[in-house]
Design a protein around this motif. Structure first.
Motif: not given
Length: 433
Positions: A106-107, A109-110, A113-114, A234
């Motif tokens: 999740r981290a 992919r987040h 995300r853009d 991140e």
């Protein structure tokens, strides 16, 4: 920053964090006390108590990243702490428990995300786990093998809570009569703020680029190149360096150990005295040998840019200490002080600092104890009411971390003599500027 702080540090969460930290410290403190008491009752002088390094690892791991960082730094001081403490603590440098795979997925992919997904392959199992991030091997769309440093999910909230709690503790300490003059709030803002900046991965990518440029003259020092176009807030994406060997003497002969120590010190002094870019986190999890026996520095999260006046003052203090000029060392401390008490006895301070410098001047690694010297200097400043700029903590921290490892390699190296060529070149450079 205020918006971020307000969002991450709310009173209920802060109180929960305080309760968690207090409960863990109390539990482990009670366990250590019970172990020591049991050993005394049995007449067993071998009771481990505070020397139980595995217990310290468990406690610091449960407390979280800010405390794990303390354990990492302590693990380098094998000259000050017993082996049964430092050896377990060394596991904290790159083998912390990883988050669950789903949280890592999740981290990452987040983080992208853009933008289009940039990886052909991604190893979700970490190759290294630190207190703030995990590191993963990946392959980019164009086939380049890279290391991807991924910020741990939820780490911001925990670190901001710890920062807020320690700020309250500093405020409380400043109310004690003997410590009332100490600039605890300023010190906390500088040092605590630097620790929080480890969360800024974009700044870390920039630091990697700067360190590479600054140390390019050292053919035996390698720093992985970041890929700025793939880095995010991140993640830090950098070239993958394999065949690494942990920075330890191992089976190296005496001449090789001596050469390694001098190479490390030359790079450290270049950063401290010339570039003013200080790496405060060169523990064994961030320093390695490559297959050519060259030095590899990984991770630039805890890298600090010294203000130029601080860089100059620290270098001037160091060179005068090496020359045994205690009076000038005292004058440098006075001129660079952030605060001086009205009743400060400046002549008395110069005299006592001169005695301290005389004791340290020319001492070799096995004889010179930086931690003890820094402690005596700190106490001297406290007694006379003369306080340095908080930024001076960073070069001291950098040297304290590396000193412990160097003593394991070569106890005969002269720290001050090794600095002189860099200091002389720095003086010529500053005068030319």
């Amino acid at each position: 920053m205020k918006t971020i702080t307000g969002r991450l540090v709310r009173l209920p969460g802060l109180l929960l964090r305080l309760g968690w930290v207090s409960a863990i410290v109390f539990f482990y403190g009670a366990a250590v006390g019970a172990s020591a008491a049991g050993a005394r009752l049995r007449g067993d002088g071998r009771g481990r108590g505070v020397r139980d390094g595995d217990r310290w690892v468990r406690m610091l791991t449960r407390l979280g990243p800010s405390y794990i960082k303390i354990g990492q730094l302590l693990s380098t001081r094998r000259d000050l702490l017993p082996e049964e403490v430092t050896t377990p603590l060394a596991r904290l440098t790159d083998a912390a428990s990883p988050p669950g795979r789903r949280r890592i997925v999740r981290a990452v992919r987040h983080a992208y995300r853009d933008r289009p997904w940039p990886f052909r392959e991604f190893g979700w199992e970490p190759v290294a786990c630190g207190s703030i991030a995990t590191v993963h091997e990946a392959v980019t769309l164009d086939g380049q093998r890279v290391a991807v440093k991924v910020r741990r999910p939820g780490i911001e909230r925990v670190m901001w809570q710890d920062f807020t709690l320690t700020a309250s503790m500093m405020s409380a300490l400043s109310m004690l009569p003997r410590l009332r003059k100490m600039p605890f709030k300023l010190m906390h803002a500088q040092v605590g703020g630097a620790i929080l900046r480890q969360l800024d991965f974009e700044a870390e990518a920039t630091s990697l680029t700067t360190l590479r440029a600054n140390l390019v003259k050292f053919g035996n020092v390698r720093i992985p190149a970041p890929l700025p176009e793939l880095c995010t807030a991140e993640t830090v994406v950098m070239e993958y360096v394999d065949d690494l060997t942990r920075f330890a003497p191992g089976e190296l002969d005496a001449d090789t150990r001596s050469a390694v120590v001098r190479a490390v010190l030359a790079a450290i002094y270049e950063m401290l005295f010339v570039d003013g870019l200080v790496h405060c986190d060169l523990h064994p999890g961030n320093l390695y040998f490559d297959h050519d026996a060259g030095l590899v520095m990984l991770d630039a999260g805890f890298v600090i840019r010294l203000p130029d006046p601080v860089r100059r003052s620290f270098a001037d203090f160091f060179i005068n200490m090496a020359m045994g000029d205690g009076w000038m060392c005292g004058q440098i401390v006075i001129e660079s002080a952030a605060e001086i008490a009205e009743d400060c006895d400046l002549d008395g301070f110069r005299t006592e600092l001169g005695e301290l410098v005389t004791d340290a001047s020319g001492a070799k690694s096995g004889e010179f104890d930086l931690a003890r010297f820094a402690g005596r200097l700190f106490d001297l400043q406290r007694r006379f009411g003369l306080f340095p700029a908080p930024e001076f903590a960073f070069p001291l921290l950098s040297l304290l971390v590396i000193e412990g490892m160097i003593k394991v390699f070569d106890s005969d190296v002269d720290f001050q003599a090794e600095a002189m060529p860099v200091l002389r070149r720095r003086n010529m450079s500053d005068k030319a500027a």
